[in-house]
Each structure stands twice: as C-alpha cells, then as structure tokens.
Design a protein around this motif. Structure first.
Motif, PDB file in Angstrom:
ATOM      1  N   GLY A   1       0.800  -1.239   0.000  1.00 35.88           N
ATOM      2  CA  GLY A   1       0.000   0.000   0.000  1.00 35.88           C
ATOM      3  C   GLY A   1       0.822   1.272   0.000  1.00 35.88           C
ATOM      4  O   GLY A   1       0.283   2.368  -0.068  1.00 35.88           O
ATOM      5  N   LYS A   2       2.117   1.177   0.100  1.00 33.82           N
ATOM      6  CA  LYS A   2       2.945   2.389   0.125  1.00 33.82           C
ATOM      7  C   LYS A   2       3.789   2.418  -1.152  1.00 33.82           C
ATOM      8  O   LYS A   2       3.873   1.451  -1.869  1.00 33.82           O
TER       9      LYS A   2
ATOM     10  N   ILE B   1      -5.325  10.790  -0.596  1.00 37.29           N
ATOM     11  CA  ILE B   1      -6.452  10.042  -0.055  1.00 37.29           C
ATOM     12  C   ILE B   1      -6.080   8.563  -0.013  1.00 37.29           C
ATOM     13  O   ILE B   1      -5.566   8.011  -0.986  1.00 37.29           O
ATOM     14  N   ALA B   2      -6.325   7.925   1.124  1.00 44.28           N
ATOM     15  CA  ALA B   2      -5.963   6.524   1.304  1.00 44.28           C
ATOM     16  C   ALA B   2      -6.941   5.625   0.574  1.00 44.28           C
ATOM     17  O   ALA B   2      -8.093   6.016   0.317  1.00 44.28           O
ATOM     18  N   GLY B   3      -6.495   4.441   0.229  1.00 41.72           N
ATOM     19  CA  GLY B   3      -7.368   3.487  -0.458  1.00 41.72           C
ATOM     20  C   GLY B   3      -7.545   3.889  -1.915  1.00 41.72           C
ATOM     21  O   GLY B   3      -7.156   4.977  -2.321  1.00 41.72           O
ATOM     22  N   GLY B   4      -8.133   3.009  -2.682  1.00 44.76           N
ATOM     23  CA  GLY B   4      -8.187   3.276  -4.120  1.00 44.76           C
ATOM     24  C   GLY B   4      -9.368   4.115  -4.595  1.00 44.76           C
ATOM     25  O   GLY B   4      -9.329   4.696  -5.664  1.00 44.76           O
ATOM     26  N   ASN B   5     -10.437   4.241  -3.802  1.00 38.66           N
ATOM     27  CA  ASN B   5     -11.675   4.854  -4.306  1.00 38.66           C
ATOM     28  C   ASN B   5     -12.123   6.069  -3.511  1.00 38.66           C
ATOM     29  O   ASN B   5     -12.856   5.943  -2.550  1.00 38.66           O
TER      30      ASN B   5
ATOM     31  N   MET C   1     -11.538  16.637   2.620  1.00 36.62           N
ATOM     32  CA  MET C   1     -11.681  15.396   1.848  1.00 36.62           C
ATOM     33  C   MET C   1     -12.428  15.639   0.539  1.00 36.62           C
ATOM     34  O   MET C   1     -12.029  15.132  -0.516  1.00 36.62           O
ATOM     35  N   ASN C   2     -13.480  16.412   0.598  1.00 37.59           N
ATOM     36  CA  ASN C   2     -14.256  16.685  -0.627  1.00 37.59           C
ATOM     37  C   ASN C   2     -13.403  17.435  -1.657  1.00 37.59           C
ATOM     38  O   ASN C   2     -13.415  17.122  -2.839  1.00 37.59           O
ATOM     39  N   TRP C   3     -12.665  18.397  -1.166  1.00 30.94           N
ATOM     40  CA  TRP C   3     -11.833  19.211  -2.068  1.00 30.94           C
ATOM     41  C   TRP C   3     -10.757  18.352  -2.730  1.00 30.94           C
ATOM     42  O   TRP C   3     -10.528  18.413  -3.924  1.00 30.94           O
ATOM     43  N   MET C   4     -10.135  17.500  -1.900  1.00 29.82           N
ATOM     44  CA  MET C   4      -9.060  16.664  -2.445  1.00 29.82           C
ATOM     45  C   MET C   4      -9.604  15.643  -3.433  1.00 29.82           C
ATOM     46  O   MET C   4      -9.006  15.393  -4.471  1.00 29.82           O
TER      47      MET C   4
ATOM     48  N   ASP D   1      -6.852   7.385   9.181  1.00 33.95           N
ATOM     49  CA  ASP D   1      -6.547   6.631   7.951  1.00 33.95           C
ATOM     50  C   ASP D   1      -7.325   7.101   6.731  1.00 33.95           C
ATOM     51  O   ASP D   1      -7.496   6.338   5.775  1.00 33.95           O
ATOM     52  N   PHE D   2      -7.829   8.319   6.763  1.00 30.99           N
ATOM     53  CA  PHE D   2      -8.458   8.850   5.555  1.00 30.99           C
ATOM     54  C   PHE D   2      -7.385   9.394   4.599  1.00 30.99           C
ATOM     55  O   PHE D   2      -7.524   9.323   3.402  1.00 30.99           O
ATOM     56  N   LEU D   3      -6.345   9.929   5.198  1.00 32.70           N
ATOM     57  CA  LEU D   3      -5.252  10.465   4.392  1.00 32.70           C
ATOM     58  C   LEU D   3      -3.955   9.716   4.682  1.00 32.70           C
ATOM     59  O   LEU D   3      -3.756   9.232   5.789  1.00 32.70           O
ATOM     60  N   LEU D   4      -3.143   9.634   3.669  1.00 30.19           N
ATOM     61  CA  LEU D   4      -1.791   9.092   3.851  1.00 30.19           C
ATOM     62  C   LEU D   4      -0.812  10.255   3.810  1.00 30.19           C
ATOM     63  O   LEU D   4      -0.946  11.157   2.989  1.00 30.19           O
TER      64      LEU D   4
END
Ligand code: ADP
Ligand code: ZN
Ligand code: ZN
Length: 804
Positions: free
Chosen positions: A133-134, A181-185, A205-208, A240-243
């Motif tokens: 994942g990194k 943003i973490a994760g693929g979706n 989060m919405n902006w990114m 864990d929403f952002l990396l």
C-alpha cells in the motif's frame, strides 16, 4: 564465490591495503566497486570502500560483508584509480583519499529508501510485501534475500524504482510534506462517512477528492486553499483517511534569484585566438593542458563560457574551479545566466545538505557544469569534456590538510583520463605553470589587451620612507589622503587594501626599508619574542635582534603590521565625513555577511571599502576610481620563498579592480621598498619582466620551479622529543636520499607552537629523487607506533604552498 577487496575506514599504515571479504550470495548482484560497505573488523563493524570484486582469495577464512551502504557506487572507476594516484603522490592513506571525494553528508552510515514509480499491481511478487500500500520501502528490509535483491536490481535498472539516502533532517534533503487520499476509491461526499460535525475535515476530503482523486498534494497547498490548520490534516491521517508522504525537493541556494540570459558579446580577436586551440582539442578528444595568460579585464571568463558551450554541444560535461574567495554570487551568476539549470555550484558556505544535493545532481547526470572551489575537482562526472581552473596561481588550490593534494594536479590527471583539454587561466600565472608553458609542456595562450581597449590603470608608488622623514607617521601618505579627499568630493568610490597576517612578525627599518634576511636562503627572518632572536624558517639560521639599522643606523627599526581596525579608527579621524565599510575576518565571519557588505558598497552606501585580501578579487564596481594599497611590504617580507610572487600577484589583482568601466582608475601603492622588482613590475603591468627576474632569483636560491620541495613537520607536546625526532628524521633522510638532494633543518616552524604542541620542520630540496615517495612511506611506517600511541605527528607536504 565472490569476494570484495575493501579499503577500510581506519587511517593507519597497518590498514592501508585492501582486505578480503566474502560477498554473501544475496548481495552478489548488488555489489560493485566504489560502493561502501559495513564489514567486521576485529571486534567491531566498520565502513569501507569496495575497491575490487574478484572470484578468488588467497586467504583460507574470510568473513562476510555485513551490509551494502550505497545503492549505486559513490566512487566511479575513475575515482578509484585517482585515489590510488593521490595516495601515492601526496603520501596519504587510500581511505583518506577516497573519503575526501564524497560529500560529508553521506560519510556517515546513511539509511536508504526505495521508492517505486509503478503501480502496486506492476510489482514483482517478491517485492509486493515490502510496499504493502505504500510507494516506499526500507532498503535494508528488501535486500535480505537473493530473490528480492535481484528483483530490486532489475527494477532500479529500468527506472521503475529509485533508491536514495535518507539523511537526517538537518543536513538531508529538503522534503515537501504531501498528503493523499488513502485506499483506491475516493468518495464524492465525505459528510456521511466522517459525520457532518467534522466540517473542516469533510471540506478537505471533498476538495481533495474533487481536484486530485488519489493523487498526492502538498500540505502547503491544501492549507493555502482551504485555510485549515495542520491539525485538521493530522486528524485525517490518524483516522486513515489520508496518507502522509514526502516528496524530495532539491534545495537550491539560488532559488530566489532571477538570472537573466545575458547577451553573448562578440568575441574579440584575442579571445577567438585563445579559444580555438581549446575547441580543437575538445573536438579531437585530446588531452591538452593550456595556460591562458590574460591581463585583468581581458575577458578570460567569456573564453571559459564559450568553451563550455562547445562542451555542452558535444553532450559532455565541464568542471570550473574558482578560488573560494572569488566564488561570489556575481561570478556564479555569469555561469547560471548562460547555462541555467545545467549548473551545479559547490561552495563551502553551503550547508552539508546543500552540498550533498549539488553533488547528487552531478552524480545522477542531471547537470553538466560544476562550478566550485578546490574540492569541486572531484565532481563525479563521467564524460568530462573540459576542466577549467580560474586564477590557477592561487595557493588555496592546495589542500593544507590530508590529503594534501593540489587541485591543478588532480585536474590534469582527470584531463588525461578523459582525453580532454585543461584550461588554466590567470593574469599572473604561477611560475611553475609559466615555466612549463615556456617549455611547451603546457600550451601558452596570451591575451595581452583589455576588452574594448580599456587602458590599464595608472599605478603610483609612494615611498613611505620619505613620509617618515617629513614627520608623517600615519598609515596614509599625504598624496593618498589628498586623492581620497578628491574622490569624496566627486562622490566616487575607493578601495583600501591592507594585508595583515598576524603570525608573521618581521623587523623593518622605517627610515631606509631594510629588512633582515637569511644569508643562506634569501627569505626574510622572523622575529621570535623568546630570546629576542631573528630566525630563518628554512634552515634554522639565527641572529640576535639589532637595536639600530645595520644599513643606515636609524633607530626606527621595529616590528611591522597594522590591523584593519586601527586603520579604520585613523581613517575616521582623518576623513570624518566618509562612509567606511570594513571587511576582514571579524566583520565577515557570519554566513552571508561578506555578500551583504559588498552589496551595500555596490549600492553606494559607503565611500570607502577597507579590507584584507578577501577584497582583492572578484569586485567589479563601476564607480571605483581609486585603489590604495596601504602597506605592500607586509606581504613582500613573509618568510616564504614565494613572497615576491605573491606580492606581484596581489598588486596586479588589486590594480585590476580600478578603471574597469568608463571612469579611469588610479592605484596608489605605499611601500618602504619602492625599488623592489615586484613593485616596479606591478607598476608597469609587466608580468613577463617580473617572471624573468623572479625565475633568475629562484634559480640562484634553488627553489621551484628549478627544484622541488617537500616539507616535513613534526609536532608533539614535549619540545625535547620533537627536537630529537626531527633530528633523527633529518639524519635518516640525508643518509637515504641521493647526494644531489638537500635536507634543510631541522628548525623550529614559523608557528612554533600550536595548541601546546611544539613544531619543528625539515625541508627537502631535490631535482630528481625517484625513491623519495618510498623513503617517506617507509619513514611513516616506522613511526606509526609512536604516532598512534604517543600522539606524535609527522606531516609530509609535497610541494608545499604554505610554510607555517
Ligand atoms: P577577466 O576575467 O579576464 O578579468 P572578464 O571576463 O571579467 O575579464 O571580462 C571583463 C569585462 O569585459 C566583463 O565585464 C565582461 O563582461 C566584458 N567582456 C568580456 N568579453 C567581452 C567581449 N568580447 N565584448 C564585450 N565585452 C566583453
Ligand atoms: Zn635603515
Ligand atoms: Zn636560511
């Protein structure tokens, strides 16, 4: 089985050879000569350079290499050979030679990070677990197995992965903090998942998601756009929403400067003539050492720039060496303006991290031109097309500490290796180089005229003995003071030059200019307070201090030397309305101070710039119309056989400062020995006559370029031990060297004691001693134990530039 021959990081005679280590199977593919490794050595683990890789060893039992420190070799094959040559020529340990070639920031054990440039799906199976994942993984984790190491090698080979050092923040690379943003979706709307109360977090989060999807964005940009604190981002990272990531950015010390593309001037005829042979050698890929003797203002730098243009056309690289003191922003700007981001600058004022960044740009082939002081000669280019040494006569090209190399010698070596020209430029070439050019060992290129027919400034020599007779005891002659007043009225600027070197105390008669010199060595005697003696630092001759002048019987015989501060006080008294900027070690010790003072002078914020030799070079101010040298004698009577040469060089340099622009310039040189040939030929701007006279003098006294010198300095806390050892060494050398070689001394060093350690020296004068290096190495080996256990030092300086 593969073995590495390693030069270990212990600077001692016993370890000054390669040690064999087994290369563990999993590291076999990673290991190349020029990389650093950790190896077991006795009970410890130490660093070393891989010198060679072989498939056999003479030893029955070899220990394995513990760790590979570099992803790619830090030393090229060329550097490995260059180091061997340097170790031999300068009588230093191989490890010392190699260490001097790599930037200090990575000399410690660096941590290495692998970055992948491909999607996780594209990774080989064996590597997947490390990147989970990194897009980063620790090198040390990956190279544990042969399979992983081999896959890594393939990935780095085709650019899918890059490996780099992770340095400690202070000196390391500048990293830009990023988030993604973490994760693929990414979701379109986060108020549902985060809860509507977390307004700011949802906003981020919405902006990114909208603007960047899964791409990384810098923290700075998020904050600037959304006016959120870092705390908001931190909260998202925790959930864990952002990396969080970091992106390396080169720190560019010039990043806030604007370089304008300068208009390339039409070359003058003499510039064209000088350039042609250099270009030819480049085209024919021929080693060709050229000495460019061009008067101040003849346009040498433009010749360098054009030669480099040619190099870049051929897709090759160039090194430009400049003395530290003239590596000014103006100098750098001339190169940056022409070649922009192709240029890396290696400057001692850079932090070690900044130096490392510049080095890495060269190492990776991201730049094609390196401009820098002495150590830039080791710039790790692989396709050199040209090496340039500006102000080739400068003593600072010789390193005064191990390894005691001369950058000119290294440049010539590299020129030979790469089959390319080496261009050495100066208005006052060293006699060594000039003699070689006269014998066609170097190609001599002459530029005797200033650009645009600008005239050389008028040089007036003031006889300070006459001033004394008139009763004027100040540091300023009447005429100089008058001229200064005149410039103040006209609002023109002036530079006053005062050379002061505290260590040297010589005795001079202010009535007639007499100075005491050694009857055997033709150098000035130095005054020693203890015993009130005058001593020769070459041969040890001594005599008691005289009370009156032996020539004119005057009692005005005294020590010499005036400080800049004292002169400034006097100046303020004499010219109370003048604005003065003083530049010496005291006012310029802080980083950037040097440049600030010069900028201020350039803006016209002061009338007078008063300083030591640091102001002699690189100043190009249109409004300077008067240059004053307050005491030319302080340099003329240094206890150094090059004193006359240095005086001539200095006077030529400072007079080169005047009259560069429309306004005509004038130079005033104050001295107690106006008839001296250094001063007279500097007045006449006549290098050739000076060189002729100085060569005759060197021949008479047996100095370079007619003879070679080697200086051996012995130091220890116990004076008796130093004397005894020095005497033993001198004896030994007298026995071992050929009868043609002369061994002078032992005698007390010019600085008789440093940090409570007494210092004695011997000097060897020779023409041809093929056994000398071996004899010196044997001597070193014999004293090894004493040096290691009793803190005795024996330093060997081949072709010394300084005699401290
Ligand atoms: P040097 O290094 O020999 O003292 P510089 O290279 O600094 O001389 O050149 C002196 C000045 O002349 C500089 O201001 C430079 O821009 C200018 N100059 C050099 N070559 C030319 C040329 N061919 N035409 C016009 N000006 C030139
Ligand atoms: Zn006298
Ligand atoms: Zn002497």
């Amino acid at each position: 089985m593969m073995y590495a021959k390693v030069i270990v990081d212990v600077a001692a005679a016993r370890t000054d050879k390669a040690f064999d280590y087994l290369i563990p199977e999993e590291l076999e593919e990673m290991v190349h000569p020029g990389m650093r490794v950790m190896v077991p050595f006795g009970p410890r683990s130490i660093q070393g350079f891989i010198w060679k890789v072989t498939d056999h060893t003479e030893l029955s039992r070899v220990k394995p290499v513990k760790e590979v420190l570099d992803p790619t070799p830090v030393l090229t094959g060329e550097m490995l050979e260059l180091g061997e040559w340097m170790a031999e020529e300068t009588v230093c340990f191989l490890i010392t030679a190699y260490q001097s070639m790599v930037p200090s920031a990575i000399r410690a054990k660096p941590k290495k990070i692998i970055r992948t440039n491909v999607e996780a799906a594209g990774l080989p199976e064996v590597l997947k677990p490390f990147f989970d994942g990194k897009d980063e993984a620790a090198w040390d984790d990956v190279v544990q197995t042969k399979e992983a190491a081999s896959a890594l090698k393939q990935m780095t080979g085709d650019g899918s992965m890059t490996v780099d050092y992770q340095l400690k923040d202070k000196t390391g690379k500048k990293m830009i903090r990023m988030v993604r943003i973490a994760g693929g979706n990414p979701e379109d709307e986060y108020s549902g998942t985060l809860g509507s109360k977390a307004v700011k977090q949802v906003q981020v989060m919405n902006w990114m998601s909208r603007h960047y999807g899964t791409k990384a964005v810098s923290v700075r940009e998020v904050q600037d756009n959304l006016q959120v604190t870092f705390g908001v981002l931190q909260a998202l990272i925790k959930k864990d929403f952002l990396l969080e990531e970091s992106l390396e950015s080169y720190r560019d010390p010039y990043e806030n400067r604007i370089f304008t593309e300068s208009q390339r001037p039409l070359l003058t005829n003499q510039q064209k003539e000088a350039l042609e042979p250099v270009q030819n050698a480049m085209r024919e890929q021929k080693y060709d050492p050229c000495l460019l003797h061009g008067v101040t203002g003849s346009g040498k730098t433009e010749v360098y720039l054009r030669a480099i243009e040619e190099v870049l056309k051929e897709e090759k690289e160039a090194i430009v060496l400049v003395p530290e003191i003239s590596l000014t922003p103006q100098m750098v700007e001339r190169f940056k303006a022409r070649f922009g981001s192709e240029v890396a600058v290696l400057h001692s004022a850079l932090s070690s991290g900044e130096k490392y960044d510049e080095w890495r740009k060269i190492h990776r082939g991201e730049v094609k031109v390196a401009v820098g002081a002495r150590s830039a000669v080791f710039a790790p280019f692989r396709h050199l097309g040209l090496l340039i040494i500006d102000e080739e006569h400068e003593g600072s090209y010789k390193q005064e500490d191990h390894p005691r190399y001369h950058a000119r010698q290294v440049a010539l070596w590299r020129g030979r290796w790469h089959s390319c020209p080496v261009l050495m430029g100066s208005a006052t070439p060293s006699l060594e180089s000039y003699a070689r050019a006269s014998k066609n060992v170097y190609r001599l290129l002459e530029m005797p005229h200033r650009v645009n027919e600008a005239v050389m400034p008028e040089v007036e020599v003031m006889d300070m003995r006459k001033e004394l007779k008139k009763g004027n005891r100040s540091a300023f002659s009447e005429q100089l003071l008058e001229k200064m007043q005149d410039r103040l009225e006209k609002k023109e600027q002036m530079v006053l030059f005062l050379n002061r070197r505290g260590y040297s105390t010589f005795v001079m008669c202010r009535s007639c200019g007499y100075t005491a010199s050694c009857p055997h060595c033709e150098i000035t005697l130095t005054y020693h307070h203890t015993g009130r003696q005058l001593k020769c630092h070459y041969c040890g001759y001594g005599e008691p201090l005289m009370q009156t002048c032996p020539d004119c019987h005057s009692e005005h015989i005294r020590f010499f030397g005036t400080g800049t501060q004292k002169v400034e006080e006097e100046l303020t008294r004499l010219l109370p309305d003048a604005g003065i900027i003083r530049m010496d070690v005291d006012t310029t010790s802080r980083k950037g101070a040097h440049e600030k003072l010069l900028d201020s002078f350039r803006r016209g914020e002061a009338d007078i710039l008063l300083g030591t030799q640091m102001i002699a070079k690189g100043l190009d101010f249109p409004k300077i119309t008067l240059v004053g040298v307050l005491a030319a004698d302080t340099m003329l009577h240094l206890p150094d056989f090059r004193a006359s040469e240095r005086t001539f060089q200095l006077l030529t340099q400072v007079s080169g400062r005047a009259g560069r622009a429309e306004l005509p310039g004038e130079v005033v040189v104050q001295t107690y020995t106006p008839e001296h040939y250094s001063i007279q030929h500097a007045k006449g701007h006549d290098y050739h006559s000076f060189a002729r006279e100085e060569m005759a003098q060197r021949k008479r006294a047996g100095y370079p370029p007619y003879y070679y010198l080697t200086l051996i300095t012995i130091a220890h806390e116990d004076a008796a031990k130093v004397m005894k050892t020095a005497a033993r060494i001198a004896d030994r050398l007298r026995k071992q060297l050929s009868p043609e070689a002369g061994v002078l001394g032992p005698t007390v060093s010019p600085i008789a004691r440093i940090k409570d350690r007494y210092r004695y020296q011997c000097m060897i004068k020779y023409k041809n001693e093929p056994e000398l290096i071996r004899i010196l190495n044997d001597m070193n080996a014999e004293y090894q134990k004493e040096m290691a256990e009793e803190n005795l030092t024996i330093s060997i300086d081949m072709e010394p530039q300084m005699f401290m």
